[in-house]
Design a protein around this motif. Structure first.
Motif, mmCIF file in Angstrom:
data_model
loop_
_atom_site.group_PDB
_atom_site.id
_atom_site.type_symbol
_atom_site.label_atom_id
_atom_site.label_comp_id
_atom_site.label_asym_id
_atom_site.label_seq_id
_atom_site.Cartn_x
_atom_site.Cartn_y
_atom_site.Cartn_z
ATOM 1 N N VAL A 156 15.634 -0.839 3.471
ATOM 2 C CA VAL A 156 16.595 -0.799 2.371
ATOM 3 C C VAL A 156 17.023 -2.221 2.043
ATOM 4 N N ASP A 157 17.072 -2.529 0.768
ATOM 5 C CA ASP A 157 17.490 -3.851 0.301
ATOM 6 C C ASP A 157 18.988 -4.028 0.577
ATOM 7 N N PRO A 158 19.381 -5.061 1.347
ATOM 8 C CA PRO A 158 20.801 -5.244 1.685
ATOM 9 C C PRO A 158 21.663 -5.656 0.491
ATOM 10 N N ARG A 159 21.044 -5.919 -0.650
ATOM 11 C CA ARG A 159 21.816 -6.196 -1.866
ATOM 12 C C ARG A 159 22.106 -4.923 -2.636
ATOM 13 N N ARG A 160 21.433 -3.834 -2.264
ATOM 14 C CA ARG A 160 21.563 -2.585 -3.014
ATOM 15 C C ARG A 160 22.083 -1.427 -2.185
ATOM 16 N N GLY A 165 16.767 6.670 -5.086
ATOM 17 C CA GLY A 165 15.357 6.739 -4.704
ATOM 18 C C GLY A 165 15.162 6.856 -3.203
ATOM 19 N N ASP A 166 16.044 6.218 -2.431
ATOM 20 C CA ASP A 166 15.963 6.320 -0.973
ATOM 21 C C ASP A 166 16.281 7.737 -0.511
ATOM 22 N N PHE A 167 17.295 8.346 -1.116
ATOM 23 C CA PHE A 167 17.626 9.730 -0.757
ATOM 24 C C PHE A 167 16.479 10.669 -1.123
ATOM 25 N N ALA A 168 15.826 10.417 -2.247
ATOM 26 C CA ALA A 168 14.666 11.234 -2.642
ATOM 27 C C ALA A 168 13.526 11.062 -1.633
ATOM 28 N N THR A 169 13.292 9.832 -1.192
ATOM 29 C CA THR A 169 12.253 9.579 -0.191
ATOM 30 C C THR A 169 12.565 10.321 1.107
ATOM 31 N N LEU A 170 13.815 10.281 1.532
ATOM 32 C CA LEU A 170 14.219 10.975 2.760
ATOM 33 C C LEU A 170 13.995 12.483 2.635
#
Length: 180
Positions: A156-160, A165-170
């Protein structure tokens, strides 16, 4: 013990996007926290010591995480303090399992991230997703070689911080384990 995969969460980067400049419009709330041993690393009388450590957290992340088909656990240098200080601010229960890291920040001679070996050992063959901002290709290869179950390392990008999209990937990865 559950048959759900583990969701191993780092705090700084995924939940606390420490590299971000502006987060107010995304629902993040700034907290001033005093983790154990943090004050010992500050010069006496310093402004940072008085004000506390600035941590930006999204109060809706806990609900989103708990809605996923995972068993969440902490994989963070905050260790047990994540349950005390971070969990209430994001809406997670204060009794999540914790990986108790030893050798914090120790440089591995092979360049592997210092958390990686302990995460693989702690998961003990169970399927897991590890969400962190410092994962490298070397860590991915190590997990592929040394972990007997399915694993996803989600950088995960520490600026974001964690994003839609990360939740969708999970969600997709968890469902891929049970097949079509």
């Amino acid at each position: 013990m559950t048959d759900r995969p583990l969701l191993l969460l780092d705090v700084d980067g995924p939940l606390n996007p420490y590299g971000a400049r502006f987060l107010r419009h995304r629902g993040y709330v700034t907290h001033r926290l005093w983790p154990a041993n943090w004050s010992a690393r500050q010069p006496p009388g310093s402004r940072r010591l008085r004000r506390g450590l600035r941590v930006r957290l999204h109060p809706g992340h806990g609900e989103r995480i708990l809605a996923l088909p995972y068993e969440p656990a902490w994989a963070t240098t905050w260790m047990h303090q994540a349950n005390e200080l971070i969990a209430p601010a994001v809406g997670l229960p204060g009794d999540l399992p914790v990986i108790e890291f030893t050798q914090l920040f120790a440089k591995a001679p092979d360049g592997l991230y210092w958390k990686t070996r302990q995460i693989v050992a702690w998961a003990a063959g169970r399927p897991f997703v590890w969400v962190d901002d410092l994962i490298t290709d070397l860590d991915v290869r190590h997990v592929e070689t040394h972990h007997d179950g399915p694993a996803l390392l989600l950088k995960v990008d520490p600026r974001r911080g964690l994003r839609e999209g990360d939740f969708a990937t999970l969600e997709q990865w968890a469902h891929s384990l049970s097949g079509p």
